[in-house]
Write a protein that holds these residues in place. Structure first.
Motif, PDB file in Angstrom:
ATOM      1  N   LYS A   1       2.407  -1.452  -2.737  1.00 28.91           N
ATOM      2  CA  LYS A   1       1.483  -1.974  -3.922  1.00 28.91           C
ATOM      3  C   LYS A   1       2.472  -3.627  -3.622  1.00 28.91           C
ATOM      4  CE  LYS A   1       0.500  -2.668  -8.313  1.00 28.91           C
ATOM      5  NZ  LYS A   1       0.918  -2.968  -9.837  1.00 28.91           N
ATOM      6  N   LEU A   2       4.014  -3.420  -3.381  1.00 31.04           N
ATOM      7  CA  LEU A   2       4.730  -4.923  -4.086  1.00 31.04           C
ATOM      8  C   LEU A   2       4.739  -5.197  -2.778  1.00 31.04           C
ATOM      9  CD1 LEU A   2       7.417  -6.182  -5.139  1.00 31.04           C
ATOM     10  CD2 LEU A   2       8.573  -3.804  -4.074  1.00 31.04           C
ATOM     11  N   ILE A   3       4.384  -4.912  -1.522  1.00 25.12           N
ATOM     12  CA  ILE A   3       5.011  -4.954  -0.099  1.00 25.12           C
ATOM     13  C   ILE A   3       3.220  -6.161  -0.425  1.00 25.12           C
ATOM     14  CG2 ILE A   3       4.610  -5.003   2.197  1.00 25.12           C
ATOM     15  CD1 ILE A   3       6.318  -2.577   1.805  1.00 25.12           C
ATOM     16  N   SER A   4       2.349  -5.194  -0.458  1.00 20.80           N
ATOM     17  CA  SER A   4       1.065  -6.262  -0.578  1.00 20.80           C
ATOM     18  C   SER A   4       0.628  -7.214  -1.279  1.00 20.80           C
ATOM     19  CB  SER A   4      -0.012  -4.993  -0.685  1.00 20.80           C
ATOM     20  OG  SER A   4       0.027  -4.048  -0.602  1.00 20.80           O
ATOM     21  N   GLU A   5       0.971  -7.212  -2.856  1.00 21.71           N
ATOM     22  CA  GLU A   5       1.030  -7.761  -3.774  1.00 21.71           C
ATOM     23  C   GLU A   5       2.315  -9.406  -2.933  1.00 21.71           C
ATOM     24  OE1 GLU A   5       2.204  -6.266  -7.593  1.00 21.71           O
ATOM     25  OE2 GLU A   5       0.129  -5.516  -7.657  1.00 21.71           O
TER      26      GLU A   5
ATOM     27  N   VAL B   1       6.679  10.495  -3.323  1.00 20.89           N
ATOM     28  CA  VAL B   1       5.788  10.386  -3.643  1.00 20.89           C
ATOM     29  C   VAL B   1       4.489   8.472  -3.922  1.00 20.89           C
ATOM     30  CG1 VAL B   1       3.309  10.134  -3.682  1.00 20.89           C
ATOM     31  CG2 VAL B   1       4.929  11.557  -2.897  1.00 20.89           C
ATOM     32  N   GLU B   2       5.555   8.784  -5.623  1.00 22.18           N
ATOM     33  CA  GLU B   2       5.248   7.878  -6.490  1.00 22.18           C
ATOM     34  C   GLU B   2       6.012   6.306  -6.092  1.00 22.18           C
ATOM     35  OE1 GLU B   2       5.782   7.355 -11.349  1.00 22.18           O
ATOM     36  OE2 GLU B   2       6.970   8.882 -10.444  1.00 22.18           O
ATOM     37  N   GLU B   3       7.044   6.375  -5.964  1.00 24.75           N
ATOM     38  CA  GLU B   3       8.035   5.094  -5.411  1.00 24.75           C
ATOM     39  C   GLU B   3       7.345   4.733  -3.663  1.00 24.75           C
ATOM     40  OE1 GLU B   3      10.812   2.040  -5.260  1.00 24.75           O
ATOM     41  OE2 GLU B   3      10.043   3.711  -7.001  1.00 24.75           O
ATOM     42  N   TYR B   4       7.044   5.286  -3.193  1.00 20.74           N
ATOM     43  CA  TYR B   4       6.467   4.889  -1.569  1.00 20.74           C
ATOM     44  C   TYR B   4       4.711   4.059  -2.526  1.00 20.74           C
ATOM     45  CZ  TYR B   4       2.376   5.512   1.957  1.00 20.74           C
ATOM     46  OH  TYR B   4       1.669   5.172   3.067  1.00 20.74           O
ATOM     47  N   GLU B   5       3.924   4.689  -3.361  1.00 20.05           N
ATOM     48  CA  GLU B   5       3.511   3.898  -3.546  1.00 20.05           C
ATOM     49  C   GLU B   5       3.217   3.011  -4.904  1.00 20.05           C
ATOM     50  OE1 GLU B   5      -0.155   4.263  -2.656  1.00 20.05           O
ATOM     51  OE2 GLU B   5       0.642   6.802  -1.965  1.00 20.05           O
TER      52      GLU B   5
END
Length: 169
Positions: free
Chosen positions: A95-99, A87-91
């Motif tokens: 964030k990486l995709i959005s940024e 779950v932590e990596e998913y979050e």
């Protein structure tokens, strides 16, 4: 190369460690980048790669530079079940995709000794796991324009209809 033709895609496969150099390459005609990573989390990435003279934020910035120049951005994402699908990596991936406005994830099986790898990055508990299939489905739902693939696409697909356009003679 770009001085001689506007055809084709100029791609770089890189660790993304030098955003200023990536910017100069974009100004010279670079229009596609693929950055390799084992994680979207700084401490997991840096624990494994042990970067010299750069930090995780530099790879994020390199992706942004290419995005801002109108180029194609992708990551060579090394998948380690039990960690990549936490779950932590998913979050962090969200964030990486959005940024960065990431355009493609090239999912790769991280063929590595699990005990050695977890020891190298100092992880003993990876947290709640969702499964790689569910991870990919959730990312696809949230980012429907993000492509999954294994190779850099040709310019016809980057600039045209990704699902329909392929390189022609």
């Amino acid at each position: 190369m770009r001085k001689h033709t506007d055809k084709g895609s100029i791609n770089i496969n890189t660790n993304g460690s030098k955003p200023a150099a990536v910017r100069a390459l974009c100004e010279a005609g670079l229009n596609s980048i693929r950055v390799s990573t084992n994680s979207a989390r700084k401490y997991v990435y840096e624990s494994y790669y042990r970067p010299n003279n750069y930090v995780f934020e530099d790879i994020v910035e390199s992706l942004k530079v290419v995005r801002d120049s109108g180029g194609w951005t992708s990551i060579n994402y090394f998948v380690f079940p039990g960690m990549t699908d936490s779950v932590e990596e998913y979050e962090a991936l969200r964030k990486l995709i959005s940024e960065t406005g990431l355009r493609m994830i090239q999912w790769r099986n991280f063929n590595i000794d699990p005990d050695w790898y977890l020891g190298k990055i100092g992880m003993h508990e990876t947290g709640e796991i969702m499964g790689v299939k569910q991870l990919m489905e959730l990312i696809r739902e949230e980012f429907p324009d993000l492509k999954y693939g294994y190779f850099n696409p040709p310019i016809e697909r980057i600039k045209g209809n990704f699902e329909m356009d392929f390189a022609h003679y």
